[in-house]
Design a protein around this motif. Structure first.
Motif, PDB file in Angstrom:
ATOM      1  N   ALA A 137       0.873  -1.134  -0.076  1.00  8.06           N
ATOM      2  CA  ALA A 137      -0.030   0.113  -0.043  1.00  8.06           C
ATOM      3  C   ALA A 137       0.901   1.385  -0.020  1.00  8.06           C
ATOM      4  N   VAL A 138       0.261   2.448  -0.277  1.00  4.56           N
ATOM      5  CA  VAL A 138       1.080   3.468  -0.167  1.00  4.56           C
ATOM      6  C   VAL A 138       0.467   4.642   0.945  1.00  4.56           C
ATOM      7  N   VAL A 139       1.356   4.964   1.556  1.00  2.51           N
ATOM      8  CA  VAL A 139       0.910   6.107   2.683  1.00  2.51           C
ATOM      9  C   VAL A 139       1.041   7.284   2.287  1.00  2.51           C
ATOM     10  N   VAL A 140       0.050   7.973   2.412  1.00  2.00           N
ATOM     11  CA  VAL A 140      -0.099   9.459   2.024  1.00  2.00           C
ATOM     12  C   VAL A 140      -0.219  10.466   3.108  1.00  2.00           C
ATOM     13  N   GLY A 141      -0.673  10.000   4.213  1.00  2.00           N
ATOM     14  CA  GLY A 141      -0.929  11.070   5.304  1.00  2.00           C
ATOM     15  C   GLY A 141      -1.151  10.241   6.613  1.00  2.00           C
ATOM     16  N   VAL A 142      -1.109  11.026   7.708  1.00  2.00           N
ATOM     17  CA  VAL A 142      -1.577  10.701   9.092  1.00  2.00           C
ATOM     18  C   VAL A 142      -2.715  11.776   9.606  1.00  2.00           C
ATOM     19  N   ASP A 143      -3.645  11.138   9.788  1.00  2.00           N
ATOM     20  CA  ASP A 143      -4.769  11.976  10.283  1.00  2.00           C
ATOM     21  C   ASP A 143      -4.627  12.109  12.044  1.00  2.00           C
ATOM     22  N   ALA A 144      -4.116  13.001  12.426  1.00  2.00           N
ATOM     23  CA  ALA A 144      -3.911  12.855  13.944  1.00  2.00           C
ATOM     24  C   ALA A 144      -5.006  12.884  14.901  1.00  2.00           C
ATOM     25  N   GLU A 145      -6.175  13.835  14.333  1.00  2.00           N
ATOM     26  CA  GLU A 145      -7.453  13.818  14.966  1.00  2.00           C
ATOM     27  C   GLU A 145      -7.946  12.633  15.163  1.00  2.00           C
ATOM     28  N   ARG A 146      -8.102  11.891  13.753  1.00  2.00           N
ATOM     29  CA  ARG A 146      -8.817  10.491  13.951  1.00  2.00           C
ATOM     30  C   ARG A 146      -7.970   9.250  14.521  1.00  2.00           C
ATOM     31  N   GLY A 147      -6.703   9.684  14.627  1.00  2.00           N
ATOM     32  CA  GLY A 147      -5.742   8.574  14.970  1.00  2.00           C
ATOM     33  C   GLY A 147      -5.709   7.558  13.838  1.00  2.00           C
ATOM     34  N   THR A 148      -5.648   8.070  12.667  1.00  2.00           N
ATOM     35  CA  THR A 148      -5.505   6.974  11.598  1.00  2.00           C
ATOM     36  C   THR A 148      -4.160   7.304  10.571  1.00  2.00           C
ATOM     37  N   VAL A 149      -3.778   6.161   9.981  1.00  2.00           N
ATOM     38  CA  VAL A 149      -2.820   6.374   8.761  1.00  2.00           C
ATOM     39  C   VAL A 149      -3.778   6.282   7.476  1.00  2.00           C
ATOM     40  N   VAL A 150      -3.523   7.382   6.479  1.00  2.00           N
ATOM     41  CA  VAL A 150      -4.323   7.423   5.288  1.00  2.00           C
ATOM     42  C   VAL A 150      -3.366   6.726   4.112  1.00  2.00           C
TER      43      VAL A 150
END
Length: 272
Positions: A137-150
């Motif tokens: 997969a390709v990681v394109v971001g981290v959503d700190a508010e939701r606690g997720t990796v995009v």
């Protein structure tokens, strides 16, 4: 090797129960996470073809806009293994004129790459250790508010994976991840030896132009690196320019008088 697989959020929640040590910050430490790389392209992944789709994502993002997963599949996909080897991802990146860097396998390394604008191709095991389901997969971001990796993953252009679950699935590949870079622009997080090792196989593969460009970048970026000067000397010699090669080997010895390879090369090419 990766046999591409993707599962529902429920299935991934089961994976999280297997337990594995995490690297890097917990979700609460990510207040300064870099912005999502929203412009990163997306290619829907066919079953067992996540490798070509993931690598096409990186290469197109790096400027190779004409490439598609279908164009890469013949050189990446191994039918008898129903997947793609990590070594082939690196080799094909160089064949496409890019330097592939394996990142520091940690959350910090992932964030450093994203912060510099580089999407990261990662290898995950979406199953369990005794029944692996390997997936690129390709990681394109981290959503700190939701606690997720995009992620660009499977058929989803923006899959949100809880950070703890992502880290567990990533840990099963020993946190393997890579970015690609043009040879004339080393990423800001790159280290000299890391960059040289990433570019060196291009020389033995006959990709002398890529090697020359990458080693020139190394000498410019890290002028005190004797190994960078020695490598650039080797690249010039491979292209038939002995005079330039000798100049860089001499520079390497001035920086490190104990660098035996540069000394040997100078001796072997000394004028009669």
């Amino acid at each position: 090797m990766s046999r591409c697989a993707w599962r529902s959020a429920t299935a991934l929640a089961v994976v999280a129960l297997s337990g594995c040590a995490l690297r890097g910050p917990a979700p609460g430490d990510l207040a300064q996470a870099p912005a999502e790389l929203a412009a990163t392209p997306f290619f829907e992944q066919r079953v067992d073809h996540c490798g070509p789709a993931a690598l096409a994502t990186l290469l197109v993002d790096s400027g190779r806009t004409e490439l598609t997963p279908d164009a890469l599949s013949p050189v990446l996909f191994v039918p008898e293994r129903a997947g793609t080897l990590r070594t082939e991802l690196l080799a094909v990146s160089r064949a496409q004129g890019r330097v592939p860097l394996t990142i520091n396998g940690s959350m910090d390394g992932l964030l450093a790459a994203l912060d510099a604008g580089y999407p990261v191709l990662v290898l995950q095991n979406l199953g369990v250790r005794w029944i692996p389901r390997w997936h690129y997969a390709v990681v394109v971001g981290v959503d700190a508010e939701r606690g997720t990796v995009v992620l660009r993953s499977g058929r989803e252009p923006r899959r949100h994976a809880p950070i703890d679950i992502f880290l567990r699935t990533w840990a099963r590949s020993d946190y393997w991840g890579m970015v690609v870079s043009a040879p004339d622009a080393a990423p800001p997080f790159a280290q000299p030896l890391q960059w040289l090792r990433a570019a060196a196989p291009a020389e033995s593969a006959g990709q002398t132009g890529l090697a020359l460009a990458a080693f020139t970048t190394a000498v410019t970026r890290w002028p005190e690196s004797a190994l960078a000067h020695a490598a650039l000397g080797n690249a010039h010699y491979a292209m038939g320019d002995t005079a330039q090669a000798r100049r860089f080997w001499q520079d390497a010895l001035r920086l490190n008088p104990d660098l035996q390879t540069a000394r040997d090369n100078l001796a072997a090419t000394a004028p009669d």
